[in-house]
Design a protein around this motif. Structure first.
Motif, mmCIF file in Angstrom:
data_model
loop_
_atom_site.group_PDB
_atom_site.id
_atom_site.type_symbol
_atom_site.label_atom_id
_atom_site.label_comp_id
_atom_site.label_asym_id
_atom_site.label_seq_id
_atom_site.Cartn_x
_atom_site.Cartn_y
_atom_site.Cartn_z
ATOM 1 N N GLU A 169 0.845 -1.188 0.000
ATOM 2 C CA GLU A 169 0.000 0.000 0.000
ATOM 3 C C GLU A 169 0.884 1.243 0.000
ATOM 4 O OE1 GLU A 169 -4.200 -0.424 2.202
ATOM 5 O OE2 GLU A 169 -2.502 -0.903 3.487
ATOM 6 N N GLU A 170 0.651 2.102 -0.972
ATOM 7 C CA GLU A 170 1.293 3.424 -1.038
ATOM 8 C C GLU A 170 2.816 3.358 -1.039
ATOM 9 O OE1 GLU A 170 -1.487 6.702 0.628
ATOM 10 O OE2 GLU A 170 -1.224 5.273 2.259
ATOM 11 N N CYS A 171 3.367 2.358 -1.701
ATOM 12 C CA CYS A 171 4.830 2.321 -1.779
ATOM 13 C C CYS A 171 5.341 3.479 -2.643
ATOM 14 C CB CYS A 171 5.323 0.979 -2.294
ATOM 15 S SG CYS A 171 4.966 0.603 -4.026
ATOM 16 N N GLY A 172 4.520 3.974 -3.579
ATOM 17 C CA GLY A 172 4.909 5.144 -4.358
ATOM 18 C C GLY A 172 4.924 6.395 -3.507
ATOM 19 N N ARG A 173 3.937 6.547 -2.679
ATOM 20 C CA ARG A 173 3.863 7.725 -1.805
ATOM 21 C C ARG A 173 5.073 7.812 -0.883
ATOM 22 N NH1 ARG A 173 -1.113 9.249 2.398
ATOM 23 N NH2 ARG A 173 -0.103 11.097 3.307
ATOM 24 N N TYR A 174 5.502 6.681 -0.360
ATOM 25 C CA TYR A 174 6.594 6.674 0.614
ATOM 26 C C TYR A 174 7.929 6.242 0.002
ATOM 27 C CZ TYR A 174 2.773 7.220 3.896
ATOM 28 O OH TYR A 174 1.650 7.697 4.555
ATOM 29 N N ASP A 175 7.991 6.174 -1.319
ATOM 30 C CA ASP A 175 9.226 5.842 -2.027
ATOM 31 C C ASP A 175 9.804 4.510 -1.550
ATOM 32 O OD1 ASP A 175 11.221 6.240 -3.899
ATOM 33 O OD2 ASP A 175 12.503 7.381 -2.538
ATOM 34 N N GLU A 176 8.927 3.498 -1.517
ATOM 35 C CA GLU A 176 9.331 2.191 -1.002
ATOM 36 C C GLU A 176 9.206 1.069 -2.032
ATOM 37 O OE1 GLU A 176 7.889 2.747 3.672
ATOM 38 O OE2 GLU A 176 6.544 1.809 2.194
ATOM 39 N N CYS A 177 8.746 1.366 -3.228
ATOM 40 C CA CYS A 177 8.478 0.281 -4.182
ATOM 41 C C CYS A 177 9.733 -0.528 -4.486
ATOM 42 C CB CYS A 177 7.871 0.848 -5.460
ATOM 43 S SG CYS A 177 6.256 1.634 -5.217
ATOM 44 N N ASP A 178 10.874 0.156 -4.583
ATOM 45 C CA ASP A 178 12.133 -0.562 -4.821
ATOM 46 C C ASP A 178 12.428 -1.582 -3.730
ATOM 47 O OD1 ASP A 178 13.039 0.411 -7.267
ATOM 48 O OD2 ASP A 178 13.856 2.221 -6.356
ATOM 49 N N ALA A 179 12.048 -1.243 -2.491
ATOM 50 C CA ALA A 179 12.325 -2.153 -1.376
ATOM 51 C C ALA A 179 11.567 -3.468 -1.538
ATOM 52 C CB ALA A 179 11.955 -1.485 -0.055
ATOM 53 N N TYR A 180 10.429 -3.418 -2.202
ATOM 54 C CA TYR A 180 9.667 -4.644 -2.447
ATOM 55 C C TYR A 180 10.188 -5.406 -3.658
ATOM 56 C CZ TYR A 180 6.286 -2.918 0.960
ATOM 57 O OH TYR A 180 5.691 -2.470 2.117
ATOM 58 N N THR A 181 10.468 -4.694 -4.735
ATOM 59 C CA THR A 181 10.913 -5.381 -5.950
ATOM 60 C C THR A 181 12.292 -6.006 -5.772
ATOM 61 O OG1 THR A 181 11.779 -3.307 -6.872
ATOM 62 C CG2 THR A 181 9.517 -3.924 -7.460
ATOM 63 N N GLU A 182 13.129 -5.427 -4.924
ATOM 64 C CA GLU A 182 14.438 -6.021 -4.671
ATOM 65 C C GLU A 182 14.314 -7.394 -4.009
ATOM 66 O OE1 GLU A 182 16.561 -3.176 -2.370
ATOM 67 O OE2 GLU A 182 16.882 -1.795 -4.063
ATOM 68 N N VAL A 183 13.218 -7.609 -3.294
ATOM 69 C CA VAL A 183 12.995 -8.888 -2.610
ATOM 70 C C VAL A 183 12.129 -9.824 -3.446
ATOM 71 C CG1 VAL A 183 11.948 -9.988 -0.593
ATOM 72 C CG2 VAL A 183 13.249 -7.864 -0.319
ATOM 73 N N PHE A 184 11.025 -9.303 -3.979
ATOM 74 C CA PHE A 184 10.019 -10.150 -4.621
ATOM 75 C C PHE A 184 9.987 -10.032 -6.144
ATOM 76 C CE2 PHE A 184 8.370 -9.458 -0.295
ATOM 77 C CZ PHE A 184 8.142 -10.770 0.091
ATOM 78 N N GLY A 185 10.831 -9.207 -6.730
ATOM 79 C CA GLY A 185 10.817 -9.049 -8.179
ATOM 80 C C GLY A 185 9.486 -8.524 -8.664
ATOM 81 N N ASP A 186 8.881 -9.222 -9.629
ATOM 82 C CA ASP A 186 7.595 -8.771 -10.159
ATOM 83 C C ASP A 186 6.406 -9.349 -9.390
ATOM 84 O OD1 ASP A 186 7.689 -11.410 -10.948
ATOM 85 O OD2 ASP A 186 7.402 -11.012 -13.094
#
Length: 290
Positions: A232-249
Motif C-alpha cells: 500500500e502506497e509504496c509510491g507515496r513513501y518511495d518504497e516500491c524498490d524495497a519490495y521489488t528487490e525482494v520479490f521481483g515482479d
C-alpha cells in the motif's frame, strides 16, 4: 548319469524344524521371507507395493500472473473488468474467478469483530490501564503476540480462516498488519510479529496457498516463506524498490492519491500491477490503472 539336486531357492532356506513350529503355532513362513533382503526373490524393484504410500513433493504456491491488472475490493464486491487478472477480496467474500487473493487481518482485529475478540480478551493487546491498544487509522485493536502461547492461539484462529480461503478457491492469502508492532506503543517487538508470521505462512502453504507479505517495506519476507507482497502506497513513501528487490515482479501496488499513483505508474507501471483506489475501498468507486 546322475542329476545334481537343484540349488535351493531362498524360500527353501527356512529350517524344517522351524517350519513345523510355525505351523503348530498357526503361522506361515511368508512374513519371514518378506523380511529377508530383497523379499522372496532376493531382488528389489524399487517400485511401491500394494499398501505402500508414496510421498509427493508439495507443489509450488501459485505465482502472480504476468501482464495483468489488479483490483483491491476490500470494501465490497464489484465487477471485474476483462483486463484485471488479480483481485483481492475479504475472506468473507467469494473469489472473483481470476487470480484471487484472500484478505485476512492476521495481526489486528476487524472493526466489526470486537464481540468475537472480547470473548478472547486475553489475546487483545492492552495498555497498563487495561485499555485495548488501537490502530487509530482504522479503529482496529492490536493482538497480543508477546508470548509463544498467545502467538500459537492466534495462529490457530487465523489458521482456520486461511484454511477457509483455500476451501473457497482463492489462490493466495494476504496477511494484513504485519507491522502492527509499530503502532503498539512499544508493547510489541518486531520479532514477535515475525514469529507469528512464520506460523501463518506455514499454515498458508500447507493449505496450498501463496502467502503475501503486507507492507513492512525493507523486510525480506522470503526468509520466512512469503511468496509475494501487497504494497500500500509504496509510491507515496518511495518504497516500491524495497519490495521489488525482494520479490521481483511478485508485487501488487495500491495507491490512494492521484499524484502518488501517477508517480508509481511512471516508475513501476511497466513491471507491476498498480491500482488507484479510494481509501474506503467502496464498490461504487471507479479505479484507475496504469
Amino acid at each position: 548319469m546322475s542329476h545334481r539336486p537343484p540349488a535351493r531357492s531362498p524360500r527353501a532356506a527356512v529350517p524344517p524344524l522351524l517350519v513345523v513350529l510355525l505351523v503348530l503355532l498357526g503361522l506361515t513362513v511368508g512374513p519371514l521371507l518378506a523380511a529377508a533382503p530383497g523379499g522372496a526373490s532376493g531382488a528389489s524393484t524399487g517400485a511401491p507395493t500394494a499398501g505402500e504410500r508414496t510421498v509427493e513433493e508439495p507443489s509450488a504456491p501459485p505465482a502472480l500472473p504476468a501482464a495483468t491488472d489488479v483490483d483491491y475490493q476490500l470494501g465490497g464486491v464489484d465487477e471485474v473488468p476483462d483486463h484485471v487478472g488479480i483481485v483481492v477480496r475479504d475472506r468473507t467474500e467469494e473469489p472473483a474467478g481470476v487470480y484471487d487473493v484472500c484478505y485476512v487481518n492476521g495481526f489486528q482485529t476487524q472493526p466489526d469483530a470486537r464481540r468475537f475478540w472480547r470473548e478472547r480478551w486475553s489475546l487483545v493487546l492492552r495498555d497498563d490501564r487495561g485499555r485495548p491498544v488501537v490502530d487509530s487509522a482504522w479503529g482496529e485493536w492490536l493482538l497480543d503476540l508477546r508470548t509463544a502461547s498467545k502467538r500459537e492461539r492466534v495462529a490457530r484462529i487465523v489458521g482456520r480462516w486461511i484454511d477457509g480461503c483455500a476451501r473457497d478457491g482463492f489462490e493466495a492469502v494476504e496477511l494484513d498488519n504485519l507491522d502492527s508492532f509499530l503502532r503498539s506503543d512499544g508493547l510489541l517487538r518486531r520479532g514477535q510479529n515475525l514469529a507469528l508470521a512464520s506460523l501463518l505462512v506455514e499454515r498458508g502453504h500447507a493449505a496450498g496457498l501463496a502467502v503475501a507479505q503486507k507492507n513492512l517495506a525493507g523486510y525480506d519476507g522470503t526468509r520466512i516463506g512469503f511468496d509475494l507482497a501487497v504494497a500500500e502506497e509504496c509510491g507515496r513513501y518511495d518504497e516500491c524498490d524495497a519490495y521489488t528487490e525482494v520479490f521481483g515482479d511478485q508485487v501488487v501496488v495500491v495507491e490512494y492519491r492521484d499524484r502518488d499513483f501517477e508517480a508509481t505508474c511512471a516508475g513501476f507501471g511497466d513491471a507491476l500491477p498498480v491500482v488507484r483506489r479510494d481509501r474506503p475501498l467502496r464498490p461504487a468507486y471507479d479505479p484507475r490503472w496504469c
